[in-house]
Write a protein that holds these residues in place. Sequence first.
Motif, PDB file in Angstrom:
ATOM      1  N   SER A  27      20.397  -9.163  -8.658  1.00 51.93           N
ATOM      2  CA  SER A  27      20.994  -9.443  -8.114  1.00 51.93           C
ATOM      3  C   SER A  27      22.492  -9.131  -7.352  1.00 51.93           C
ATOM      4  N   ARG A  50      15.364 -15.159 -15.299  1.00 49.19           N
ATOM      5  CA  ARG A  50      16.928 -15.685 -14.801  1.00 49.19           C
ATOM      6  C   ARG A  50      17.711 -14.775 -15.071  1.00 49.19           C
ATOM      7  N   GLU A 103      21.036 -17.699  -7.581  1.00 47.35           N
ATOM      8  CA  GLU A 103      20.479 -17.089  -8.958  1.00 47.35           C
ATOM      9  C   GLU A 103      20.576 -18.439 -10.322  1.00 47.35           C
TER      10      GLU A 103
END
Length: 352
Positions: A203, A196, A152
């Motif tokens: 994540s 993001r 990412e």
Amino acid sequence: MEAMLDDVLEAGLRRARRIDPLYAQDVVHRVTGFVRRGGKRLRTAFVWCGWRAAGGTGDASAVLRTGAALELLQVCALVHDDVMDGSPLRRGGPAMHVDFARRHQRAGMRGSSQSFARSAAVLAGDLALAWADDLLTETALGSVHGLRLHREWQAMRGEMVAGQYRDIHAQAAGAFSLDEALTIATLKSALYTVERPLALGASLAAADEDTLNALRAAGRSAGLAFQLRDDLLGAFGDPALTGKPAGEDLRARKPTYLLATALNHADASGDTDAAAALAPGHDHRSERTVERMRFALEHTGARASVEAKIAELTAASLQHFTGTGASPEVRQEFAALVERAAGPTPRSGEET
């Protein structure tokens, strides 16, 4: 969060003093001071929100370290952006290159103060980027989700550079469309500011694809709303709130969605006066020209159109976020963050 940043900055200062005292005093001290003097820490807040939306609980140290890395990356982006734009102010004080120019002049150094200042500011931005990458890499290596986290981050850095290049390319070309303005806003700001960061946090909580997709959609819409609000602040904002000079984007004729909308409206309505006020010229630095541009933005209805677009994007973002299955508490937290980013009125904004 501030405690985490302080630890990172102090560690950087200690390393720098061991390397070279002049470098530590002139460059590293300025970078740490810049980090400490401003910003809403929005990107860090969105990392936290993404982690929580994906079910993150327990030890949040990796989340905070990721947020701190984003804050350092933001310093790099702002310092380099100010060099490219020649902006004199940032976060309510002198931009980094302006501060270095004053350092050169006070010391009676040889050569061009402007050349020295730009070079030194680029190095300061590079240092902030190096610290950000170091911190993110250390965090990724210490996490079972490190590979996803790093991917990412890697994608985000590439998008930032692409967006900045599209921005300066559009300025140099002198002509751009609404689609071009949206592409720039998406790459340069929307992905980096909201989408993001949400994905980075998610994540670290091992988010599934459905949750991640909902977060990406919510973040894209909120990030665009944030950039469109920033466009309005760049044209109409109060320097006491934004920390930047008033009308700077207009003087530079930045390829914003606001300006593209005004040009479209002027063309569609046959408003030649507005089109002339908004067209490229040789006196865009003058206050009179800036005032004419502001009037045209209002008169064509562009300002109202952008306000409506922000409201539309904000509503879409909140709707997408419900698809994460996050608790009402987290949904409320996200809504509050989106309001901080996109703001109900131009005067609510602040440099982030």
